[in-house]
Design a protein around this motif. Sequence first.
Motif, PDB file in Angstrom:
ATOM      1  N   ASP A 110       0.813  -1.216   0.000  1.00 49.56           N
ATOM      2  CA  ASP A 110       0.000   0.000   0.000  1.00 49.56           C
ATOM      3  C   ASP A 110       0.847   1.267   0.000  1.00 49.56           C
ATOM      4  O   ASP A 110       0.333   2.363   0.248  1.00 49.56           O
ATOM      5  N   GLN A 311      -3.494  -5.507  -2.911  1.00 50.95           N
ATOM      6  CA  GLN A 311      -2.605  -4.351  -2.970  1.00 50.95           C
ATOM      7  C   GLN A 311      -3.415  -3.109  -3.353  1.00 50.95           C
ATOM      8  O   GLN A 311      -4.327  -3.181  -4.189  1.00 50.95           O
ATOM      9  N   THR A 312      -3.076  -1.982  -2.771  1.00 52.11           N
ATOM     10  CA  THR A 312      -3.688  -0.711  -3.133  1.00 52.11           C
ATOM     11  C   THR A 312      -2.555   0.318  -3.290  1.00 52.11           C
ATOM     12  O   THR A 312      -2.012   0.798  -2.293  1.00 52.11           O
TER      13      THR A 312
END
Length: 318
Positions: A110, A311-312
């Motif tokens: 992130d 995931q970001t």
Amino acid sequence: MSRTIIRYAEGGTPRWGVQFGHLIAPLDVHAPSTGDLLSRHWDLLWAIAPENASVPLERVEVLSPVTQHQQFICQGVNYRSHIAESGLRLEDFPFNTIFTKAPSSITAADAPVVRPAHVQLLDYEIELGLVLRAPVPAGTMVGPGDLPRWLAGVTIVNDLSARDVQLPQGQFYKGKSYRGFGPVGPALVLLTPQEWARWPELHMRLSVNGQTRQDAYCAEMIHGPMATLTELAALQDLHPGDLIATGTPAGCAARAPGKLVMFILKHLMSDAGKWRAFIGKGRSNPAYLRPGDRISASIRTDDGAIDLGEQTTAITAP
């Protein structure tokens, strides 16, 4: 069932833990690298009980489960659909394409990623990451059922790529190794022998600003983990904690031009002119990543039994 390993920072100090739902069971170990954790504390990773989980996940900073002390090995053109969208032919790639990324490109799942000022054609590539459990001796032949002996688990990798560096300069390493170009995680998911048999069922999805760009199963992989480990063992040393990114399916921003354009590029333009045209056209392609874009990437089986998390990643300006 699988074990979800988290590397996190609490009060600025990196630590390891096992995730159970939204809680983390801290591990009282000294393991500066992923290889140290897997080679010295393997039994503990499986023995710790959910009752030991006490740290809320939202209270900590999640770090990459693969540390920058490890090798970062990659496979290219390893999905049939990606070969097709690149304007290539499967029969021209009977070999396993291997390259490396700088370990310093590894970042958290992130963490924001800076697009370098000189990069205009920043692309994404969701990939299944394999993490080594044990050293693989030279000449090892990895057969059916051997994956649990050599591999610890799997993780999500986004092989971010500066196409306007990688392709015109012919440098995969340089175009893919800028700091932050390797989001890994959020977790390292350790698999049981039974679960390793399900790797082809892992479903990869990547979206940008909520728009789906990549959606494929790992079964589409041309050179699977067994063949790749065998080939790598004949080439080089492999160590616990090393990361192998296994290639990406179709859906990247970079696409092959049409047949007429290909003919003009091949027969009527110099190499320098060809790449100027490629970069110029790419600047008008909205699929390439720009500051402000947000990427979401996930890998899991459709039944949810194996889930690598999400995931970001936000793309930012220098």
